[in-house]
Write a protein that holds these residues in place. Structure first.
Motif, PDB file in Angstrom:
ATOM      1  N   GLU A   1       0.824  -1.203   0.000  1.00 45.04           N
ATOM      2  CA  GLU A   1       0.000   0.000   0.000  1.00 45.04           C
ATOM      3  C   GLU A   1       0.862   1.258   0.000  1.00 45.04           C
ATOM      4  OE1 GLU A   1      -3.967   1.623   2.410  1.00 45.04           O
ATOM      5  OE2 GLU A   1      -2.574   0.230   3.373  1.00 45.04           O
ATOM      6  N   LEU A   2       2.000   1.192   0.709  1.00 45.11           N
ATOM      7  CA  LEU A   2       2.890   2.353   0.759  1.00 45.11           C
ATOM      8  C   LEU A   2       3.582   2.576  -0.583  1.00 45.11           C
ATOM      9  CD1 LEU A   2       4.464   1.844   4.301  1.00 45.11           C
ATOM     10  CD2 LEU A   2       2.753   3.524   3.628  1.00 45.11           C
TER      11      LEU A   2
ATOM     12  N   GLY B   1      -2.819   8.282  -7.128  1.00 48.10           N
ATOM     13  CA  GLY B   1      -3.746   8.207  -8.239  1.00 48.10           C
ATOM     14  C   GLY B   1      -4.281   6.839  -8.509  1.00 48.10           C
ATOM     15  N   GLU B   2      -3.757   5.801  -7.813  1.00 45.73           N
ATOM     16  CA  GLU B   2      -4.249   4.432  -7.994  1.00 45.73           C
ATOM     17  C   GLU B   2      -5.296   4.151  -6.904  1.00 45.73           C
ATOM     18  OE1 GLU B   2      -3.654   2.340 -10.356  1.00 45.73           O
ATOM     19  OE2 GLU B   2      -2.159   3.565 -11.393  1.00 45.73           O
ATOM     20  N   ALA B   3      -6.400   4.905  -6.967  1.00 39.59           N
ATOM     21  CA  ALA B   3      -7.406   4.799  -5.900  1.00 39.59           C
ATOM     22  C   ALA B   3      -8.075   3.435  -5.878  1.00 39.59           C
ATOM     23  CB  ALA B   3      -8.473   5.886  -6.080  1.00 39.59           C
ATOM     24  N   LYS B   4      -8.343   2.855  -7.033  1.00 42.42           N
ATOM     25  CA  LYS B   4      -9.005   1.556  -7.078  1.00 42.42           C
ATOM     26  C   LYS B   4      -8.117   0.484  -6.486  1.00 42.42           C
ATOM     27  CE  LYS B   4     -11.991   2.502 -11.043  1.00 42.42           C
ATOM     28  NZ  LYS B   4     -12.385   2.069 -12.406  1.00 42.42           N
ATOM     29  N   THR B   5      -6.831   0.553  -6.813  1.00 41.93           N
ATOM     30  CA  THR B   5      -5.891  -0.454  -6.273  1.00 41.93           C
ATOM     31  C   THR B   5      -5.799  -0.317  -4.759  1.00 41.93           C
ATOM     32  OG1 THR B   5      -4.639  -0.365  -8.322  1.00 41.93           O
ATOM     33  CG2 THR B   5      -3.557  -1.344  -6.417  1.00 41.93           C
ATOM     34  N   LEU B   6      -5.725   0.934  -4.280  1.00 44.15           N
ATOM     35  CA  LEU B   6      -5.665   1.151  -2.829  1.00 44.15           C
ATOM     36  C   LEU B   6      -6.929   0.613  -2.146  1.00 44.15           C
ATOM     37  CD1 LEU B   6      -4.155   4.758  -2.662  1.00 44.15           C
ATOM     38  CD2 LEU B   6      -3.063   2.631  -1.907  1.00 44.15           C
ATOM     39  N   ALA B   7      -8.061   0.808  -2.803  1.00 46.24           N
ATOM     40  CA  ALA B   7      -9.315   0.316  -2.199  1.00 46.24           C
ATOM     41  C   ALA B   7      -9.317  -1.199  -2.129  1.00 46.24           C
ATOM     42  CB  ALA B   7     -10.508   0.810  -3.011  1.00 46.24           C
ATOM     43  N   ARG B   8      -8.833  -1.867  -3.200  1.00 47.92           N
ATOM     44  CA  ARG B   8      -8.809  -3.330  -3.180  1.00 47.92           C
ATOM     45  C   ARG B   8      -7.870  -3.831  -2.090  1.00 47.92           C
ATOM     46  NH1 ARG B   8      -8.371  -2.459  -8.967  1.00 47.92           N
ATOM     47  NH2 ARG B   8     -10.412  -2.816  -9.961  1.00 47.92           N
TER      48      ARG B   8
ATOM     49  N   ALA C   1      -8.705  -6.120   1.213  1.00 47.10           N
ATOM     50  CA  ALA C   1      -7.972  -7.353   1.546  1.00 47.10           C
ATOM     51  C   ALA C   1      -7.423  -7.278   2.955  1.00 47.10           C
ATOM     52  CB  ALA C   1      -6.848  -7.568   0.529  1.00 47.10           C
ATOM     53  N   ARG C   2      -6.888  -6.127   3.362  1.00 48.90           N
ATOM     54  CA  ARG C   2      -6.367  -5.974   4.729  1.00 48.90           C
ATOM     55  C   ARG C   2      -7.483  -6.114   5.764  1.00 48.90           C
ATOM     56  NH1 ARG C   2      -2.804  -0.852   5.677  1.00 48.90           N
ATOM     57  NH2 ARG C   2      -2.555  -1.968   7.643  1.00 48.90           N
ATOM     58  N   ASP C   3      -8.662  -5.543   5.444  1.00 47.19           N
ATOM     59  CA  ASP C   3      -9.767  -5.671   6.390  1.00 47.19           C
ATOM     60  C   ASP C   3     -10.174  -7.126   6.567  1.00 47.19           C
ATOM     61  OD1 ASP C   3      -9.857  -2.975   6.740  1.00 47.19           O
ATOM     62  OD2 ASP C   3     -11.480  -2.647   5.259  1.00 47.19           O
ATOM     63  N   MET C   4     -10.206  -7.904   5.497  1.00 44.86           N
ATOM     64  CA  MET C   4     -10.555  -9.322   5.607  1.00 44.86           C
ATOM     65  C   MET C   4      -9.524 -10.070   6.422  1.00 44.86           C
ATOM     66  SD  MET C   4     -12.006  -9.821   1.708  1.00 44.86           S
ATOM     67  CE  MET C   4     -11.609 -11.520   1.700  1.00 44.86           C
ATOM     68  N   ILE C   5      -8.208  -9.714   6.209  1.00 43.83           N
ATOM     69  CA  ILE C   5      -7.148 -10.382   6.990  1.00 43.83           C
ATOM     70  C   ILE C   5      -7.293 -10.022   8.467  1.00 43.83           C
ATOM     71  CG2 ILE C   5      -4.663 -10.428   7.372  1.00 43.83           C
ATOM     72  CD1 ILE C   5      -4.315 -10.165   4.347  1.00 43.83           C
ATOM     73  N   ARG C   6      -7.588  -8.734   8.774  1.00 47.73           N
ATOM     74  CA  ARG C   6      -7.755  -8.346  10.173  1.00 47.73           C
ATOM     75  C   ARG C   6      -8.942  -9.098  10.803  1.00 47.73           C
ATOM     76  NH1 ARG C   6      -7.207  -2.908   8.060  1.00 47.73           N
ATOM     77  NH2 ARG C   6      -5.069  -2.141   8.361  1.00 47.73           N
ATOM     78  N   ARG C   7     -10.011  -9.273  10.016  1.00 51.75           N
ATOM     79  CA  ARG C   7     -11.170 -10.029  10.545  1.00 51.75           C
ATOM     80  C   ARG C   7     -10.779 -11.463  10.850  1.00 51.75           C
ATOM     81  NH1 ARG C   7     -16.999 -10.670   7.491  1.00 51.75           N
ATOM     82  NH2 ARG C   7     -17.966 -12.052   9.039  1.00 51.75           N
ATOM     83  N   MET C   8      -9.986 -12.086   9.952  1.00 51.71           N
ATOM     84  CA  MET C   8      -9.508 -13.448  10.210  1.00 51.71           C
ATOM     85  C   MET C   8      -8.619 -13.476  11.439  1.00 51.71           C
ATOM     86  SD  MET C   8      -8.678 -14.561   6.270  1.00 51.71           S
ATOM     87  CE  MET C   8      -8.011 -16.140   6.736  1.00 51.71           C
TER      88      MET C   8
END
Length: 577
Positions: free
Chosen positions: A380-381, A386-393, A397-404
């Motif tokens: 992410e860093l 300008g790659e807003a879509k990539t950052l959102a994806r 993914a990070r949110d799903m990993i944190r949930r796991m």
């Protein structure tokens, strides 16, 4: 039949016959009393009707009208009234002016003459002036002799007055006493003014209201008899035509001729004696039948004693065979229980092994998850602006990993062996964590459990992990209950009620049968299908809560749902500090 049983049966039969005979005798007495009422009512009506029209007839005479208007001598009216009273057999016949003063009377020449007496206070005078006619029973204030008064209004040359005839009804009373008939005649207020029993005379049937008593005293109706102190004749309020007094029953009927009532009574002593005679006969007949039956029973016993020994031995063999059969069934049941317990222990060990395997698996995947989360953070860093879509994806993914990671963290905490040591915790945290633990199961069922937490902390002295274990177990039970049902709902709520905190888990599942509800928290008792549960979950929950001074309450309505409440004492103020 033994002697004691025969005596008891005879006593019961005598009591039954006494009740029936007494009821029958009372019915017969009522019929006879009704006949007496009919005859008495007719006799009273005939005696009064004999002179009912006399005041009207006398009032038409010219001598009475002249005396009332003052146009003629009063002696002519006196002699006329005296003559008429002698012919018809009236006690007294007299004329009152509009003020109630007697101006002429049939007893004008006697010491007890009514002439000059004022009777304006008498109701028969007031009623005659107001309505044209009056009737009243009273004790004479001049002579002291009781009588029944009939009155009629009369007009004479512009002056109004009242003609009154006094009837002596004592011959009726003498007839009743000679015939030994318990009969009484009352006025419209229920006061007996004629009676075959002297002790009944001038006594009310029921207690007189104060206003009625006041009117009777004002009219001097029963002057000198002490009516206000007289005890009522009836021991209880009458029921229709039936009445009851001290040791007697009676029937009551209205007398239209007087506006009062006639009472015909019958002593209960004769009725009771008749019922007692029938009861004695029934008891003797029962004892005789019992003696016959006892003789037959003795003969039967003698025949039974002569049964062969072989029949007795056969009965003993049959009994012993039945005992052996019961012992075999008991052993089979014990073996079945042992096999069931063994299978439960094996299943428990399997579940324990599965728990250890789950803990190992959680430990193994926690490290790769942490590495993946760090890698995504680095990626992410390094992504250009300008790659807003990539950052959102990458963020998703990070949110799903944190949930796991949160799930594995809860599983590790749940699997960790907890001690009975307690500490100050906020109940909101373990309740929320337990809900996170069961979310995968909730998604499978197709329900999102509702969570209701208070805005303020709920401090208690307990173990966080063990509370999570309790709440998670209750939630899993609720999810099992609503699985496959239309519109499933599960709710967990935390509330502070006084000095205690309450955790409530509700569902709209199939509920628990009333006969199973007292046993659901017993070890190895389960309402689930075979193999789906050990029946230890609620028992373990109760044991955990007992360590923290808590309680578990289960309420359920079949086909409507179940509510399980956990209650824990709030931490004291010194414990919080």
């Amino acid at each position: 039949m033994t002697t004691a049983r025969a005596l008891i049966l005879a006593g019961l039969m005598a009591a039954l016959v006494w009740v029936l005979a007494h009821a029958r005798a009372v019915d017969v007495a009522r019929q006879e009393l009704d006949q007496t009422l009919l005859l008495t009512t007719r006799a009273v009506a005939a005696e009064i009707d004999r002179l009912r029209a006399l005041p009207d007839v006398v009032g038409q005479d010219a001598r009475i009208r002249r005396a009332l208007s003052g146009a003629g001598p009063l002696q002519d009216a006196d002699r006329y009234l005296e003559t008429v009273a002698g012919h018809v057999g009236a006690d007294v016949l007299y004329l009152l002016d509009a003020t109630g003063e007697t101006i002429a009377a049939s007893n004008w020449n006697r010491p007890e003459s009514f002439v000059g007496q004022n009777y304006a206070f008498r109701p028969y005078f007031q009623d005659a002036l107001a309505t044209g006619h009056g009737r009243y029973y009273a004790i004479g204030v001049t002579t002291g002799v009781p009588g029944y008064f009939l009155s009629a209004r009369v007009e004479g040359a512009g002056a109004a007055g009242v003609v009154v005839v006094k009837l002596d009804l004592s011959p009726l009373q003498d007839t009743w006493r000679a015939a030994e008939a318990d009969v009484a005649l009352t006025d419209e207020h229920g006061v007996a003014f004629l009676s075959a029993r002297p002790e009944w005379q001038y006594r009310p049937l029921a207690p007189l209201p104060p206003d009625v008593l006041e009117r009777l005293v004002g009219a001097r109706t029963y002057e000198g008899v002490g009516l206000e102190a007289a005890a009522p004749l009836l021991s209880e309020p009458p029921r229709g035509a039936d009445a009851r007094g001290e040791g007697w029953i009676a029937r009551i009927a209205p007398v239209s001729a007087t506006g009062g009532q006639v009472v015909a009574a019958r002593s209960l002593q004769g009725i009771r004696l008749l019922a007692g005679a029938w009861a004695a006969l029934a008891a003797l007949a029962t004892l005789a039948v019992a003696a016959i039956l006892q003789g037959v029973e003795q003969r039967r016993q003698i025949v039974a004693m002569r049964l062969s020994q072989s029949e007795r031995l056969e009965a003993m063999v049959i009994e012993r065979t039945a005992d052996l059969g019961r012992e075999i069934e008991a052993r089979k049941l014990a073996e079945t229980d042992l096999r069931t317990a063994q299978e439960a222990l094996i299943h428990t060990e399997k579940m324990a092994a599965m728990g250890r395997m789950s803990a190992a698996i959680v430990h193994e995947i926690s490290q790769p998850l942490a590495a993946m989360e760090a890698t995504l953070s680095a990626a992410e860093l390094g992504i250009p602006a300008g790659e807003a879509k990539t950052l959102a994806r990458i963020g998703k993914a990070r949110d799903m990993i944190r949930r796991m990671q949160r799930t594995t963290k809860h599983l590790k905490s749940f699997a960790r062996k907890d001690t009975v040591d307690v500490s100050l915790i906020d109940l909101r945290a373990p309740v929320k964590s337990s809900l996170d633990l069961v979310l995968p199961r909730a998604k499978t069922v197709g329900v999102t459990p509702a969570l209701r937490l208070p805005p303020d902390p709920a401090p208690v002295m307990a173990g966080s992990v063990r509370i999570e274990q309790v709440v998670a177990n209750l939630l899993l039970n609720a999810l099992d209950a609503v699985e496959g049902r239309p519109g499933p709902e599960v709710e967990v709520a935390l509330a502070v009620e006084g000095a205690r905190a309450a955790i409530t888990v509700r569902d709209n599942g199939a509920g628990i049968a009333a006969e199973d509800l007292p046993r659901v928290a017993d070890p190895f008792f389960s309402t689930k299908l075979s193999g789906e549960g050990l029946g230890l979950g609620l028992a373990i929950c109760k044991a955990i809560l007992a360590d923290f001074g808590g309680t578990l309450d289960i309420r359920s309505i079949p086909q409507e749902g179940t509510q399980v409440s956990v209650s824990l004492p709030l931490a004291e103020q010194d414990e919080r500090t």
